[in-house]
Design an enzyme around this catalytic site. Structure first.
Site, mmCIF file in Angstrom:
data_model
loop_
_atom_site.group_PDB
_atom_site.id
_atom_site.type_symbol
_atom_site.label_atom_id
_atom_site.label_comp_id
_atom_site.label_asym_id
_atom_site.label_seq_id
_atom_site.Cartn_x
_atom_site.Cartn_y
_atom_site.Cartn_z
ATOM 1 N N CYS A 73 0.859 -1.179 0.000
ATOM 2 C CA CYS A 73 0.000 0.000 0.000
ATOM 3 C C CYS A 73 0.898 1.232 0.000
ATOM 4 O O CYS A 73 1.725 1.406 0.918
ATOM 5 C CB CYS A 73 -0.853 -0.023 1.268
ATOM 6 S SG CYS A 73 -1.867 1.454 1.461
ATOM 7 N N CYS A 183 -1.013 3.637 -6.603
ATOM 8 C CA CYS A 183 -1.958 2.999 -5.685
ATOM 9 C C CYS A 183 -2.071 1.554 -6.145
ATOM 10 O O CYS A 183 -2.221 1.294 -7.347
ATOM 11 C CB CYS A 183 -3.318 3.702 -5.759
ATOM 12 S SG CYS A 183 -4.619 2.784 -4.883
HETATM 13 N N1 DGL Z 1 -4.052 0.545 -2.201
HETATM 14 C C1 DGL Z 1 -3.683 1.642 -1.432
HETATM 15 C C2 DGL Z 1 -2.446 2.373 -1.918
HETATM 16 O O1 DGL Z 1 -1.628 1.805 -2.589
HETATM 17 C C3 DGL Z 1 -4.703 2.540 -0.826
HETATM 18 C C4 DGL Z 1 -6.106 2.580 -1.338
HETATM 19 C C5 DGL Z 1 -7.012 3.271 -0.305
HETATM 20 O O2 DGL Z 1 -7.376 2.572 0.641
HETATM 21 O O3 DGL Z 1 -7.264 4.464 -0.410
HETATM 22 O O4 DGL Z 1 -2.248 3.522 -1.598
#
Ligand code: DGL
Length: 261
Positions: A73, A183
């Protein structure tokens, strides 16, 4: 040699895009995946809120005696990784947008990072840009409901395509020719993104780089595994929804377990 598991986490199913790369590069490793879906999205949370969530997840991994953790993440990485590395003993591998790669790929000198609002406005991302994007323009685009759409398994819905077009078309008109997916939910929209921006624009994510870094760290610490056990999936949200969407995104049947953290 070390056959203990590797903990991998995200706010939701996005982290599965990183998990896939890990499983491809390191087929003998066993993973424990946590989707913190009771608290998704992370993209609108404060640093204090993110520190609380990530600490709980890493405490859980510590109880499970993992040998390493991957923050799959970007948002959690840019706001919490320094504190987590101080607090926990196991190695922690983070996920950040591949600024160096887009800077090396661009011919027009115009690039973009497409991420959550929190990542887009983080100091961490600004530091990466200062360090790795000399003489290259980097437009930081954050803020959409795409995470939510991917969480619902809507990778091809009219709303998803409309949102992608709204964000991407102005970038292309502006001459951007290299885009980093900042993301981990977005690699599941890669085909749709590439279709909108066209084949002359490079679209790159961080999955391969994270898996290679994990291999490097495990190898350096002499912690690579030689025997794979069963991968386990957990969600803090609804197991039924997780199973449905994770199975769709991974293309095989996933049976996750509900946990409270
Ligand atoms: N998948 C996450 C990232 O890479 C965050 C997505 C979220 O929960 O806003 O930042």
């Amino acid at each position: 040699m070390n056959n203990q598991s590797i903990g991998v986490f995200d706010s939701g199913v996005g982290g599965l895009s990183i998990l896939l790369e890990i499983q491809k590069l390191l087929p003998h490793e066993t993973t424990l995946f946590v989707a913190d879906q009771a608290y998704v999205p992370y993209g609108g949370k404060t640093k204090v809120q993110l520190l609380d969530r990530v600490t709980r997840i890493l405490d859980f991994f510590e109880e499970k005696e993992v040998k390493a953790v991957v923050a799959a993440c970007n948002t959690a990485t840019v706001y919490t990784i320094d504190e987590m590395r101080e607090r926990f003993k196991f190695p922690i591998i983070g996920t950040v947008p591949v600024i160096k790669t887009i800077a090396s790929l661009t011919k027009s000198g115009k690039t973009a990072v497409f991420s959550t609002p929190a990542t887009a406005k983080s100091e961490y991302l600004q530091d990466l840009i200062k360090k790795f994007a000399h003489g290259v323009e980097v437009d930081c685009i954050g803020g959409s409901n795409l995470e939510e759409l991917v969480e619902n398994g809507e990778v091809n819905s009219p709303e998803t395509i409309k949102t992608l077009k709204r964000i991407l078309e102005p970038l292309i008109e502006d001459g951007v020719d290299a885009i980093a997916l900042g993301c981990t939910h977005y690699p599941f929209l890669r085909d749709q993104i590439q279709e909108i921006v066209g084949s002359n624009v490079s679209v790159v994510d961080s999955g391969g780089a994270v898996a290679r870094r994990l291999k490097e760290v495990l190898s350096h610490e002499k912690m690579l595994a030689d025997t794979k056990k069963t991968d386990v999936y957990y969600t803090t949200g609804e197991a039924e929804k997780f199973n449905k969407v994770a199975s769709l995104l991974l293309g095989n049947k996933i049976e996750g377990l509900k946990i409270n953290l």
